[in-house]
Design an enzyme around this catalytic site. Structure first.
Site: not given
Lengths: 499, 499, 98
Positions: A79, A154, A178
């Site tokens: 990420k 997210s 997330s």
């Protein structure tokens, strides 16, 4: 031959047997990314050179007979919120465009030391604020199951990368869901470890008291292998727990839940949840009963306030955490024409560099902390946090793990909620209490909803530092589901390849 | 008609409040392991933490906590069983995170006091200054303004930032308001800062150099008509960089405020800056609105809860209070006030004490350090203690007392030691500084005395030692009292076969 | 609960150093009001007898030894700087500096 559809554990096995090399495996994934990422948009940056060079070094070590860690040579998607030395790190924001950190996050250092091959950085909602990746400054990630839908967020890029076989493993962060929410929406396994279980050093902070790094994998075991590789005490993170890492790999392999008590949270079931979601959840619970577990209904009456508390605590901390993006030391600088003072350039840059949702939360957080409102908002939210913690503590007196759906619905259409922040916030209703209490939780795919054929995730939660419990339950249930259907849930996803 | 200081204090009662910032002398910074050394190349003692890079996290320096507790104990404070760091949120380019990690409502030490003594018209008087709190925080970076005056072309002016100082541990010591000082407010302020500085120095926790900024004082002053029982609006004067300036800043502010009040104007609550040249203060940049710092508990750090055992251990390390020690030494050394003041001013107390501990007679130790050694140090513009050690001085004094060195010879020895010829004994050896000539001079006087009083000499030879007194008296008389009586006695008795 | 005005948002935007356009301020005022309307329900249960939780874990006294470790080099420190000069971060002039 390399097989990108294999699990990470299988790939590791093949690498150990020298059936193929880490370079070959990495190249196969880079090829897959080249093939499908135009559709999925999971990656913000692909570091082919870095990945191949890391793979090569693993191959050389293996050839030299060095002892390697279990995940050496396995590719991974990172990420874009984790700092990786020399590699662009944007946190999905324009304000960090072009920033290449001069240091590695602890998790990145651990991955490198374990010989894990980092393929690149994945898309995300800007500063992890969002549930769909629609808040990324670099475009939305598409759900591999249906490209008109979001993969959740997210950490949507990481989840989509794993679901689209662009990487067998990925790292995400979870502040209010997330990791778990995108895992549920893309039909993979995602884990938010106990707060403090994995170092936050080098993770661009959204909400410090809620953020946690965790693994994505296509199986429970893969997630456990990655979990163990990144977990553990870090002296650079004051909030990191100085205790042995829970034995999650062992737990994932246990395949036995006899005698375990599983609590169904009354407040996170029934009304408000899509019928197809509830149905799959109930089937999964039946399988657990068949496997010898006992189902108990528990009540967590204060969970209904958790969402509201979260949307005060997280923005408050974020308003402070994001103050450093001021154009002085790194990142974007706008409006410096020589006539303006530093203060003005800061304000212009922040206006230009932050997206709408980020500004919304900064303003909200600034309000909640400001004098005269602190007690009514931030202070009250912290009290709700106490109540949510107490609800969990009481529930865990009666049961070993708690379960609920991860999300009220399956993956929603891109654009469906992007103009209604409050509706978007509601998609985190079941995941947020876990972050508030600092406990760990797993999202496990348990089938497809009848209405839309999209994946449904079961959330399994355990007390602080008892993360092994949800791996145990998750592993058992995963095996039961596999024997019920004869193939993994993800095999129902459309094949994106082919021109 | 303007009021002078006497006029101002005849009509108005000043109230003081003092905030002192102390830079601790830890080796590493407050929240990271960067060095704190003064004068390094710009931005070379910087890391992700003190540059506020995205993802970096703070970890508290144990030594800073220890020093803060020592300061609290020395100032008679209670050490908080639970204290926390908080974020003070405001934007400033020299503050990398745009919040200062500080302590707010949960400081580490509270409720102490410091008694200071000043000279008043009625003789020495003690004032108790109550300490409200001692708390920890971090320093900011330094900015350098480049460019010319106003009206320059675009782009001509900019600022340069160096973050070497950012994150150096600071301790802030805040007094409660100090009422009832009357016209002595400036002296009380100075005495307080002086005493505080001496305590901090004796604790060894800071360099306490006001000129270098390792000790900074902000003085709050307000006035109210005498007898009104009210508290006026205060101003806060910053940039007070010497003890003398503390006194001048307070008196200047009293005069300024009194004259404003006389003119019927209001006192504005504001920050003012002390002007070294004029002794006046001028207003700082007025803020359009009061800052709202939005304090909240620092989520990246955990609470500090020092256990009682540790505190008690630290308590045993608190040295005698400097003012108490000074009084004790003055009595022990039977030292006149003026000379004591000179010793303190010249910072020679420690070395004189050490010299005396090594056996030197107090008066001689003081005289040598304040006299010859200070004179030489003045010539060379260095500190006396950098020229010669207490051990050498003690040795030289012992030789003088033993009659082996005259003052004149001793000065040569001191010169030799300072010239780097070696320790006192080595210099005496090398330069051959034996007191032969003086012995022969004395012997001549002794021979003369014996010749003048042959009967007495015979009685002494016969064993009547007390009879030697008459001969010794004669020698002393002959040498004008300059000879060492003990030495004369020794030589005489030896000469007469009684040594 | 008082309504959120554009001036309120302007004040917050100033505190947060975000230069918003008048349109944006208006829009944000509406949104903020609607979000606050939803989140203010925390007040329903936040009674005075409940202790606030600011951190999920009960960890105390995490310190590091006072030991110097290598810093970044000057080049590394300045590697992300939008502008630099004389080994320092070059920034627009800082107003109000004393």
């Amino acid at each position: 031959m390399t097989n990108i559809h294999a699990t990470a554990a299988q790939m590791a096995d093949s690498l150990a047997k020298k059936e193929f090399s880490a370079v070959e495996l990495t190249q196969a994934h880079l090829d897959r990314i080249a093939e499908v990422d135009g559709k999925v948009n999971a990656f913000l940056h692909v570091d082919s050179q870095g990945a191949l060079s890391q793979a090569k070094s693993v191959d050389e070590k293996r050839a030299a007979g060095e002892k390697l860690s279990p995940l050496a040579g396995i590719p991974l998607a990172l990420k874009d919120i984790l700092a990786q030395e020399g590699v662009p790190t944007t946190a999905g924001s324009k304000i960090l465009q072009g920033w290449r950190p001069p240091y590695d996050a602890t998790v990145v250092a651990k991955l490198k030391a374990a010989g894990v091959v980092i393929l690149g950085k994945t898309n995300m909602d800007e500063f992890a604020m969002g549930s769909s990746t629609e808040n990324s400054a670099y475009g939305t990630t598409q759900n591999p199951w249906d490209l008109t839908r979001t993969p959740g967020g997210s950490s949507g890029g990481s989840a989509a990368a794993v679901a689209a076989f662009e990487a067998p493993l990925a790292i995400g962060t979870d502040t209010g869901g997330s990791i778990r929410q995108p895992a549920a929406l893309t039909g993979i396994v995602g884990v938010k470890p106990t707060y403090g279980g994995v170092s936050r050093y080098g993770v661009v902070a959204y909400s410090s008291s809620l953020d946690q790094v965790g693994p994505f994998g296509r199986t429970v075991l893969d997630s456990a292998l990655l979990h163990e590789a990144i977990a553990g005490h870090d002296e650079r993170d004051s909030t990191s727990i100085n205790a042995p890492v829970p034995q999650v790999v062992t737990a994932a392999k246990k395949l036995d839940v006899k005698g375990m008590k599983i609590g169904v949270i009354k407040e996170l079931s029934g009304a408000g949840f899509q019928a197809g979601v509830s149905e799959r959840i109930n089937e999964a619970l039946d399988l657990l009963v068949e496997a010898g577990a006992q189902i108990v209904e528990v009540s967590c009456p204060n969970f209904e306030y958790a969402l509201a508390a979260y949307y005060l605590i997280a923005p408050s901390e974020a308003s402070s955490n994001l103050a450093r993006f001021d154009s002085m030391r790194y990142g974007l600088r706008v409006g410096d024409d020589g006539s303006k003072g530093a203060e003005e350039v800061m304000s212009i840059t922040r206006e230009a560099g932050f997206g709408k949702e980020v500004k919304r939360r900064i303003i909200l957080g600034t309000y909640a902390l400001s004098s005269g409102y602190y007690d009514a908002y931030y202070g009250s939210a912290q009290k709700v946090r106490t109540l949510v913690k107490q609800d969990f503590e009481k529930a865990f007196e009666k049961v070993d793990v708690l379960v609920s759906p991860v999300t009220p619905t399956t993956a929603f259409k891109i654009g469906e909620k992007s103009n209604d922040p409050v509706a978007m916030y509601l998609s985190d209703i079941a995941t947020i209490p876990v972050n508030m209490a600092g406990i760990g939780g797993m999202s496990l795919p348990v089938g497809l909803a009848k209405e839309d054929g999209l994946p449904v995730g079961l959330q399994i939660m355990a007390p602080v530092m008892q993360d092994d419990r949800f791996y145990r339950v998750g592993g058992t249930l995963e095996a039961a589901l596999l024997s019920k259907w004869g193939k993994p849930i993800l095999s129902n996803a459309p094949e994106l390849g082919g021109k | 008609m303007t009021l002078d200081y006497a006029g101002a204090t005849a009509k108005y009662e000043p109230t003081l409040g003092l905030e002192v910032h102390v830079e601790l002398n830890t080796k590493s910074k407050m929240f990271c392991s960067c060095a704190t050394e003064f004068g390094a190349e710009p931005n070379t003692q910087t890391c992700p933490v003190c540059l506020g890079l995205p993802g970096a996290l703070p970890v508290v320096n144990a030594k800073a906590i220890e020093s803060s507790i020592l300061i609290g104990l020395a100032l008679n404070c209670s050490i908080a069983p639970y204290s926390r760091f908080a974020r003070k949120n405001y934007f400033y380019p020299d503050m990398p995170k745009n919040f200062q990690t500080s302590q707010y409502d949960e400081p580490i030490c509270v409720d102490g006091y410091l008694d200071v003594e000043i000279e008043t018209d009625e003789g020495p008087q003690t004032f108790r200054v109550d300490i409200e709190r001692v708390h920890m925080e971090e320093d900011t970076g330094k900015s350098l303004h480049v460019g010319g005056s106003t009206g320059r072309i675009h782009g001509a002016e900019y600022s340069l930032l160096d973050y070497n100082r950012a994150g150096i541990p600071l301790v802030e010591i805040v007094t409660r308001i100090v009422p009832g000082t009357g016209k002595y407010a400036p002296q009380v302020a100075r005495a307080y800062v002086t005493e505080l500085r001496d305590i901090l120095r004796s604790l060894g926790v800071s360099d306490v150099k006001m000129e270098q900024g390792s000790l900074r004082c902000d003085a709050n002053v307000s006035l109210a008509p005498i007898g009104s029982g009210k508290l006026g609006t205060r101003s806060e004067t910053k940039n007070v960089n010497s003890l003398r300036s503390v006194e001048r800043a307070v008196s200047g502010e009293i005069e300024r405020q009194a004259n404003r009040l006389e003119a019927g104007e209001r006192i504005i609550q504001e920050t003012r800056h002390f002007l070294e040249e004029s002794g006046q203060t001028r207003p700082g940049r007025s803020k359009e609105q009061a800052e709202d710092y939005r304090y909240f508990p620092e989520p990246d750090l955990v609470p500090v809860t020092p256990d009682a055992k540790w505190i008690e251990e630290l308590r045993t390390r608190i040295p005698e209070k400097p003012s108490v020690r000074r009084k004790r030494l003055q009595i022990e050394w039977n030292c006149p006030d003026k000379e004591m003041a000179s010793l303190i001013n010249a910072e020679l107390l420690d070395v004189v004490e050490e010299t005396i501990k090594l056996g030197a007679e107090p008066t001689r130790a003081r005289t040598w350090w304040l006299g010859e050694i200070s004179r030489l140090a003045n010539e060379k513009e260095v500190a006396p203690t950098s020229l010669i050690t207490a051990k050498d001085v003690a040795e030289i004094i012992a030789l003088i007392v033993g009659g082996e060195l005259t003052d004149k010879l001793a000065r040569q020895v001191v010169e030799g030691v300072i010239a780097g010829e070696g320790s006192a004994s080595v210099v005496i050896e090398k330069r051959g500084l034996k007191v032969v000539s003086d012995d022969s001079a004395l012997m001549a006087a002794i021979d003369a005395a014996i010749a003048a009083q042959p009967d007495t000499a015979d009685r002494v030879r016969g064993g009547n030692i007390p009879a030697a007194g008459a001969l010794i008296g004669a020698v002393m008389k002959a040498t004008g009292g300059a000879a060492d009586a003990a030495k004369v006695r020794e030589l005489l008795l030896k000469h007469l076969g009684q040594g | 609960m008082a309504a959120i005005s554009r001036d309120d948002v302007a004040h917050l935007a100033k505190l947060a150093r975000i230069e918003m356009t008048p349109d944006e301020l208006d829009h944000m005022a509406t949104e903020l009001e609607s979000i606050l309307g939803a989140v203010k329900r925390v007040q329903e249960v936040a009674t005075s007898d409940i202790a606030p939780t600011s951190h999920p874990l009960a960890i105390f006294n995490v310190f590091r030894e006072d030991v110097v470790k290598p810093s970044l080099t000057n080049e590394q420190s300045l590697s992300g700087a939008p502008a630099k000069a004389e080994d320092r971060f070059k920034v627009p002039q800082i107003l109000g500096e004393e």
